[in-house]
Structure formats: structure tokens, C-alpha cells
Design a protein around this motif. Sequence first.
Motif, short mmCIF file in Angstrom:
data_model
loop_
_atom_site.label_atom_id
_atom_site.label_comp_id
_atom_site.label_asym_id
_atom_site.label_seq_id
_atom_site.Cartn_x
_atom_site.Cartn_y
_atom_site.Cartn_z
N LYS A 53 31.18 45.87 66.54
CA LYS A 53 31.59 45.16 67.75
C LYS A 53 30.55 44.10 68.12
O LYS A 53 30.90 42.96 68.46
CB LYS A 53 31.75 46.15 68.92
N LEU A 54 29.27 44.46 68.02
CA LEU A 54 28.20 43.51 68.34
C LEU A 54 28.22 42.32 67.40
O LEU A 54 28.07 41.17 67.84
CB LEU A 54 26.85 44.22 68.25
N VAL A 55 28.44 42.57 66.12
CA VAL A 55 28.48 41.50 65.12
C VAL A 55 29.57 40.50 65.44
O VAL A 55 29.37 39.28 65.38
CB VAL A 55 28.69 42.07 63.71
N LEU A 56 30.75 40.99 65.80
CA LEU A 56 31.87 40.09 66.09
C LEU A 56 31.62 39.25 67.34
O LEU A 56 31.96 38.07 67.38
CB LEU A 56 33.15 40.92 66.25
N ILE A 57 31.01 39.86 68.36
CA ILE A 57 30.71 39.14 69.59
C ILE A 57 29.70 38.02 69.32
O ILE A 57 29.87 36.88 69.76
CB ILE A 57 30.16 40.09 70.67
N LEU A 58 28.63 38.34 68.59
CA LEU A 58 27.59 37.35 68.29
C LEU A 58 28.13 36.24 67.39
O LEU A 58 27.78 35.08 67.53
CB LEU A 58 26.40 38.03 67.62
N ARG A 59 29.03 36.61 66.46
CA ARG A 59 29.61 35.61 65.56
C ARG A 59 30.44 34.61 66.36
O ARG A 59 30.34 33.40 66.16
CB ARG A 59 30.48 36.28 64.51
N GLU A 60 31.27 35.11 67.26
CA GLU A 60 32.12 34.23 68.07
C GLU A 60 31.26 33.32 68.94
O GLU A 60 31.55 32.12 69.07
CB GLU A 60 33.05 35.07 68.94
N ALA A 61 30.20 33.88 69.51
CA ALA A 61 29.32 33.07 70.37
C ALA A 61 28.59 32.01 69.56
O ALA A 61 28.47 30.86 69.99
CB ALA A 61 28.30 33.99 71.05
N ALA A 62 28.11 32.38 68.36
CA ALA A 62 27.38 31.43 67.52
C ALA A 62 28.28 30.27 67.10
O ALA A 62 27.85 29.12 67.07
CB ALA A 62 26.82 32.15 66.29
N CYS A 63 29.52 30.57 66.76
CA CYS A 63 30.46 29.52 66.34
C CYS A 63 30.76 28.56 67.49
O CYS A 63 31.08 27.39 67.26
CB CYS A 63 31.74 30.15 65.81
N LYS A 64 30.67 29.04 68.72
CA LYS A 64 30.91 28.17 69.88
C LYS A 64 29.67 27.31 70.14
O LYS A 64 29.78 26.13 70.47
CB LYS A 64 31.23 29.01 71.12
N VAL A 65 28.48 27.90 69.98
CA VAL A 65 27.24 27.16 70.21
C VAL A 65 27.08 26.02 69.21
O VAL A 65 26.71 24.90 69.55
CB VAL A 65 26.02 28.11 70.13
N TRP A 66 27.37 26.31 67.93
CA TRP A 66 27.21 25.31 66.88
C TRP A 66 28.56 24.81 66.37
O TRP A 66 28.72 24.52 65.18
CB TRP A 66 26.41 25.89 65.72
N HIS A 67 29.53 24.68 67.26
CA HIS A 67 30.88 24.33 66.83
C HIS A 67 30.94 22.99 66.12
O HIS A 67 31.75 22.81 65.21
CB HIS A 67 31.82 24.32 68.05
#
Length: 222
Positions: free
Chosen positions: A61-75
Amino acid sequence: DRRFVEQCYKLDTNIVPTPAKFKSPVPTCGPSRHVRDEWDRVDEATYVLQINTQDWSLFEKLVLILREAACKVWHWESEAALSPKSNHWLKKFIISVTEEEFCHGVLWANPEPDRTRFKLFYRSFAERPGSFKGIPLLDPKAKNFVDMKDAQKGEVDQEAQELLERQKAIRKPDHAWTIPWVPGKGVDPEDEDHKKYLTEFCARFEEYCVKSLNEALAKEIK
């Protein structure tokens, strides 16, 4: 999601100064100087993971949350970051373990000639009905052989798989084996087919290692 992430980390204020020679900027594939500055501050208090490692679902669950956030930060850099030769910070959140090993050992090697001094061994499982590349996803050992988004549901991490496939397309393997899946084990040293595969794998690996060591020794003697 934010509350869950905050619960997964604990602030560590036990700071140990890092010598300047060990500091290195975070790689990037675009104009993101502010990103590097943010992560260069290695001598400050930082957060450490305190999640219960016995509950794999929490980590997933943590991995998926961080992945989604990272893709938004460096979109604006996400597509370039997916390039096999990119070592953008974003990859830390979407890369598979196998791909990371391949990148460190080959694609990011320096100097350039070192990137060709390797042998690629590829093991796959024989295709079977209802499986993913020969792997029954609901088998308890499946998560040891393929990146999963939800192991309990047998859901494959498609993003990590896509990145891995891009890597595999870069070069053909020097040796390849296809073996049947053993239920509950995946690879079983007691299985005759698997025993033959492991014996050949070890023999080829030893052969290349000895050859590499002899070549290095010959250079030293000269």
C-alpha cells in the motif's frame, strides 16, 4: 493516504555527519536542480521506515501511494524517466528489483566499456493455461518471481513489468533456459529439469568468472 504515510515513518534526529566526498547529487534526466538540492541535505534529520515488515500488504500500500505521488511531482519528466538508460530519482518509486540490478550493473556503469563486460542469463517458465508467463499468480511463491501490485489477489505490477520488458529488449541473452513451474516452490533444486538448469547455470557462471579473473590478473602482471 497522507496519514497512513506519516504513520509508516519516524523522524530520526540521530544525525551522523557525512564526509563531503560521499555526498552525490541525485541523478536526473531534466532541469530539476531544486530536486537535487532537496535530497543533497544528508546531514539533517531524516525519516526512517517503521512499518511492520511482517504485514506485506502495508508495504504494498505504501509503495503504491509513494509511486502515485512521485509521478505527480515529476509529471513533466515521467516519460523521459521511463527510458531504460535513465537513472532519474522517479525510478526509485516504480522500478522493479530486477531492473534496478540490471541498471546498476550495466546501463549506469562507468566508464562506457564496462557496460559490455557482462553476460546475460535469462530464465523463464514454460507457458501454461491461466498463468502469467508460466507463473500461476495465486501460488504463494509467485511474488518471488514477478513484481506484484497485490499478491493476495494475484495482481501483477504492470508498470514494473513494462520497465523490465524494455530492459530485456536491449540485448539478447547469452544463455537462456525455460523450465516448468513447480507448485509451491517455483524453482525446486530437487526437480530433474530444475537440477539440470541450475547445474548449467552455475557452470557457465563459474566459467565466465574465472575467465574474467584471469584476464584481470594478466593485466596486473604486465
